[in-house]
Structures are given as structure tokens and as C-alpha cells.
Design a protein around this motif. Sequence first.
Motif, PDB file in Angstrom:
ATOM      1  N   ALA A   7       0.777  -1.603  -0.136  1.00 32.65           N
ATOM      2  CA  ALA A   7       0.038  -0.007  -0.201  1.00 32.65           C
ATOM      3  C   ALA A   7       0.919   1.523  -0.101  1.00 32.65           C
ATOM      4  O   ALA A   7       0.978   2.033   1.761  1.00 32.65           O
ATOM      5  N   GLY A   8       0.838   2.013  -1.177  1.00 30.91           N
ATOM      6  CA  GLY A   8       1.918   2.930  -1.519  1.00 30.91           C
ATOM      7  C   GLY A   8       1.206   3.951  -1.128  1.00 30.91           C
ATOM      8  O   GLY A   8       1.459   5.316  -0.582  1.00 30.91           O
ATOM      9  N   ALA A   9       0.207   4.391  -1.399  1.00 29.07           N
ATOM     10  CA  ALA A   9      -0.514   5.259  -0.601  1.00 29.07           C
ATOM     11  C   ALA A   9      -2.282   4.606  -0.558  1.00 29.07           C
ATOM     12  O   ALA A   9      -2.492   3.548  -0.733  1.00 29.07           O
ATOM     13  N   SER A  10      -2.966   6.214  -0.248  1.00 25.74           N
ATOM     14  CA  SER A  10      -4.374   5.649   0.524  1.00 25.74           C
ATOM     15  C   SER A  10      -4.907   5.327  -0.850  1.00 25.74           C
ATOM     16  O   SER A  10      -4.835   6.312  -1.925  1.00 25.74           O
ATOM     17  N   ALA A  11      -6.091   4.776  -0.401  1.00 28.69           N
ATOM     18  CA  ALA A  11      -6.852   4.922  -1.197  1.00 28.69           C
ATOM     19  C   ALA A  11      -7.300   6.549  -1.820  1.00 28.69           C
ATOM     20  O   ALA A  11      -7.935   6.559  -0.977  1.00 28.69           O
TER      21      ALA A  11
ATOM     22  N   ARG B  32       9.114  -2.028  -4.810  1.00 25.07           N
ATOM     23  CA  ARG B  32      10.126  -0.551  -4.381  1.00 25.07           C
ATOM     24  C   ARG B  32      10.059  -0.419  -3.526  1.00 25.07           C
ATOM     25  O   ARG B  32      10.135   0.453  -2.311  1.00 25.07           O
ATOM     26  N   GLN B  33      11.455  -0.984  -3.294  1.00 21.01           N
ATOM     27  CA  GLN B  33      12.633  -0.394  -1.989  1.00 21.01           C
ATOM     28  C   GLN B  33      13.235   0.229  -1.746  1.00 21.01           C
ATOM     29  O   GLN B  33      13.412   0.599  -0.966  1.00 21.01           O
ATOM     30  N   GLN B  34      13.235   1.000  -2.723  1.00 24.27           N
ATOM     31  CA  GLN B  34      13.672   2.668  -2.521  1.00 24.27           C
ATOM     32  C   GLN B  34      12.766   3.595  -1.763  1.00 24.27           C
ATOM     33  O   GLN B  34      13.040   4.316  -1.088  1.00 24.27           O
ATOM     34  N   ASN B  35      11.186   3.280  -1.597  1.00 20.63           N
ATOM     35  CA  ASN B  35      10.446   4.337  -0.149  1.00 20.63           C
ATOM     36  C   ASN B  35      10.688   3.268   0.489  1.00 20.63           C
ATOM     37  O   ASN B  35       9.999   4.156   1.694  1.00 20.63           O
TER      38      ASN B  35
ATOM     39  N   TYR C 194     -10.893  -2.322  -8.646  1.00 22.34           N
ATOM     40  CA  TYR C 194     -10.639  -2.435  -8.942  1.00 22.34           C
ATOM     41  C   TYR C 194      -9.577  -1.152  -9.002  1.00 22.34           C
ATOM     42  O   TYR C 194      -7.782  -1.366  -8.638  1.00 22.34           O
ATOM     43  N   LEU C 195      -9.787  -0.209  -9.704  1.00 24.20           N
ATOM     44  CA  LEU C 195      -8.749   0.719  -9.809  1.00 24.20           C
ATOM     45  C   LEU C 195      -8.509   1.624  -8.284  1.00 24.20           C
ATOM     46  O   LEU C 195      -7.019   1.966  -7.915  1.00 24.20           O
ATOM     47  N   GLU C 196      -8.694   1.281  -7.098  1.00 22.51           N
ATOM     48  CA  GLU C 196      -8.442   1.451  -5.809  1.00 22.51           C
ATOM     49  C   GLU C 196      -7.938   0.991  -5.081  1.00 22.51           C
ATOM     50  O   GLU C 196      -6.300   0.495  -4.741  1.00 22.51           O
ATOM     51  N   GLU C 197      -8.113  -0.672  -5.153  1.00 24.21           N
ATOM     52  CA  GLU C 197      -7.377  -1.384  -5.208  1.00 24.21           C
ATOM     53  C   GLU C 197      -5.816  -1.885  -6.066  1.00 24.21           C
ATOM     54  O   GLU C 197      -4.864  -1.953  -5.681  1.00 24.21           O
ATOM     55  N   MET C 198      -5.581  -0.629  -7.238  1.00 28.31           N
ATOM     56  CA  MET C 198      -4.446  -1.227  -8.174  1.00 28.31           C
ATOM     57  C   MET C 198      -3.742   0.580  -8.198  1.00 28.31           C
ATOM     58  O   MET C 198      -2.235   0.567  -7.406  1.00 28.31           O
ATOM     59  N   GLN C 199      -4.616   1.161  -7.325  1.00 24.87           N
ATOM     60  CA  GLN C 199      -4.137   2.752  -6.527  1.00 24.87           C
ATOM     61  C   GLN C 199      -2.961   1.805  -5.579  1.00 24.87           C
ATOM     62  O   GLN C 199      -1.452   2.928  -5.146  1.00 24.87           O
TER      63      GLN C 199
ATOM     64  N   GLU D  80      -1.520  -1.345  -4.419  1.00 23.73           N
ATOM     65  CA  GLU D  80      -0.359  -1.293  -5.216  1.00 23.73           C
ATOM     66  C   GLU D  80       0.664  -1.133  -5.856  1.00 23.73           C
ATOM     67  O   GLU D  80       1.533  -1.382  -5.202  1.00 23.73           O
ATOM     68  N   GLN D  81       0.157  -0.013  -6.564  1.00 28.24           N
ATOM     69  CA  GLN D  81       1.502   0.519  -7.487  1.00 28.24           C
ATOM     70  C   GLN D  81       1.998   2.022  -6.885  1.00 28.24           C
ATOM     71  O   GLN D  81       2.694   2.476  -7.397  1.00 28.24           O
ATOM     72  N   GLY D  82       1.480   2.119  -6.001  1.00 31.51           N
ATOM     73  CA  GLY D  82       1.590   3.880  -5.346  1.00 31.51           C
ATOM     74  C   GLY D  82       1.194   4.949  -6.111  1.00 31.51           C
ATOM     75  O   GLY D  82       0.161   5.049  -6.989  1.00 31.51           O
ATOM     76  N   PRO D  83       1.294   5.625  -5.774  1.00 30.12           N
ATOM     77  CA  PRO D  83       1.281   7.559  -5.930  1.00 30.12           C
ATOM     78  C   PRO D  83       1.072   7.696  -7.152  1.00 30.12           C
ATOM     79  O   PRO D  83       0.423   8.389  -8.154  1.00 30.12           O
TER      80      PRO D  83
END
Length: 374
Positions: A8-12, A85-88, A310-315, A317-320
Amino acid sequence: MDRRQFLAGASAVSLMGTMPAAFAMGQASDPNFTPALVGKPWDPKRNAMVFDAMGEIRDTYTDELIEEMLAAGMRAIAVTCGNPRQQNQSVEQNYQSALEEMLWFDRHIEEKSKYYLKATTTADIDRARKEGKLAIFYLTQNSEHFMHDLDNVDAFYGIGQRICQLTYNYQNMVGSGCMERHGSGITRFGGLLIEKLNDIEMMIDLSHSNVQTALDAIEISEKPIQISHTTCYDVNPNPRAMPDEVLRKLADKGGVAGITQMRTFMTLERYGMVHLYFDHIMHAINVMGIDHVGIGSDRDHRRLVVTPEYLEEMQREQGPLFDVRRVPLYFEELNSPRRMEVIWDKLLERGLSEDDAEKVTGLNFYNHYKKLVG
């Protein structure tokens, strides 16, 4: 733990405002929408090798969906463990996320032992084929979880990791990812890591690396290397694609490249473009030879429908930085747990014999693994 929680790189966020109009109304309302293709059922008598060199296994998969994957011949898959995304994150967090997810997979495989088995050698693939199960290998899409300590390679090997991707999209201690504007090739530490991975017989993966890092790694490594999920830059230029120079040198040293099903690496046209996927496969075969090309889908096996959920799930997982306007990321024609049957049929239509089609659908990666991990 929820294996997706750490991604979860960013909140939904509310995505309705940025969702393409066709999705807001429903995908099928788009006049160009193309439904999933149906392939000829996999032939259990032939028992062709089907191996996804980089795919997904999720805890949301129903038994019925898993049974469809198995019915389509899937017998081996490599899955990502830890946050790529280990740089985070700090190196300690990278270590922890990779460790926790490998342990999560251990538990999940045990819970689903009717269908799955943990794999560390090709003997496990052989057993999966005999028992009608899916052999699951552990892969990391970065190397920062080793915390810049070569002794940790031994620790993760002991847990079950058999494939290590050297970089993700950006610079790390080993080399440079494909999104760096002025990234390095392999660093001094990267050379030491390659030697260590060769020595312990953990496979090296160059997906997401930049060109110089890939060329350096191929030259340094005494053992064949894989690029589990990529596309062909000379067919469609994209930062995630590899040029012919890399593909050719990879093959010359005995390596294998898997062609990903990420549509956005091949075209921004949403529907009716699946032929491009097979263009990339055939180009790779022409450049590398039939014994060096496989499948690394980088895709979910669910039948996906683009909804706000689904879009929120992708957001999450993929980050901002994820751009929802690029969805679906997949070819709709391959949006099915039975997509390997479709790939088999299309490879035959492109003129491959059944023996050569089997090399692409799994035998080449099986042979690559056999050489390196036994």
C-alpha cells in the motif's frame, strides 16, 4: 498478514473523477471492447510444459479459479515476494517485507496443498506435473532486501528464494533500473553480489534493469541469466523493454527472456491489439532463437473487470505514481485463468510446431531452471 498490505504505497483515493468515461459506463459499452479469447483445451495426453516465469498468486483466488489454471496446464510459476519498490523503504523494512511474504506463501501453500506445492528445484515441477498441482518458486524484484550484506543471500536461500532480480526501476547498490535518467551499470557491490548468486546457485533476473546494467551483468555472470518479464524495444520502444543487443547477448550466454503481458509496454490502444503480444514473442524468437524465449506474464489470473473498487486496489498496490488512465494494463483477450491455452493456439497460428510452442510456454524456462537450481 495480508500479503498485499505492505504494497500500500498510498491511501485509496476517489478515482471516479479520473476514470475514463468508457469504464465509468462499463467496459462493454466501448465499441472497441474485445472479450477474452477461448483457446483449445489443454491436452493432458501431451502434458505440455506450462510455466509462467513471473506471475501472481493471490489469497483471493477461489478454488474454482485455481482449478481453471490447472486445467489450462499451469504447472509452475515464480511469484514476487516483498515490496519491489524498495527505494521507498529502509533496508530493514525491505528485509522484513520479503521475509514476511515468503513465510506467508509457506503458510498459504500449505493451506492450499491440494493445488500448490513449494518449489526450490525442477524436481518439484516434475512432482507437480505428476500430481496435477502448481509448483511455486519465490522471486524478489529487487535486491535491497539483502541489506547490502552478502551473508543474507544465504539466509534467503535457506528460506526458499531461488530467483533474485538485481534492480527494480531505480538506482540501488547493485546497479540501475530502467527509469533512471543517468543510472549506472553494475556497481562494485553489484559485481560481488553476482558472484555470490552464482556461487550459491540463486538465479539472476534482469527485468527492470537499464541497458548498461543488463549488459554488465551478462558479461560478469559465469552462469546464464534470465529476464523473466520484458518486451522487445526494437518492436516498441519502452523503458521496460530490452533492445536486441541485450536479448542477443543474453541468449549467446545461455539465458532466457520471458515476454510480459503488460499491454501498456506494447501499445496504449486498449482493445483489439493482442496480436502485438505475439509480435514481441516472434521477434524475440528471431533474435534469440527458439530455445531462449518464454512467458513471464506479470499478470493476475482473475477475470478482471475495471470498476472503481478495482482501480482503488491498483492504486493501493502501485502507489501514488500509478496512472489510472492507462487501465486495463492487460490485453482483454488474455483476461482469463485459461489464457495459456490461447497463447498455445496463437503460437501455432504463427507457424510454430507443437514442440516449439511448448518451448515457449514453459520448456525453455524449465530447462533454464534445471541448469541453475537442479
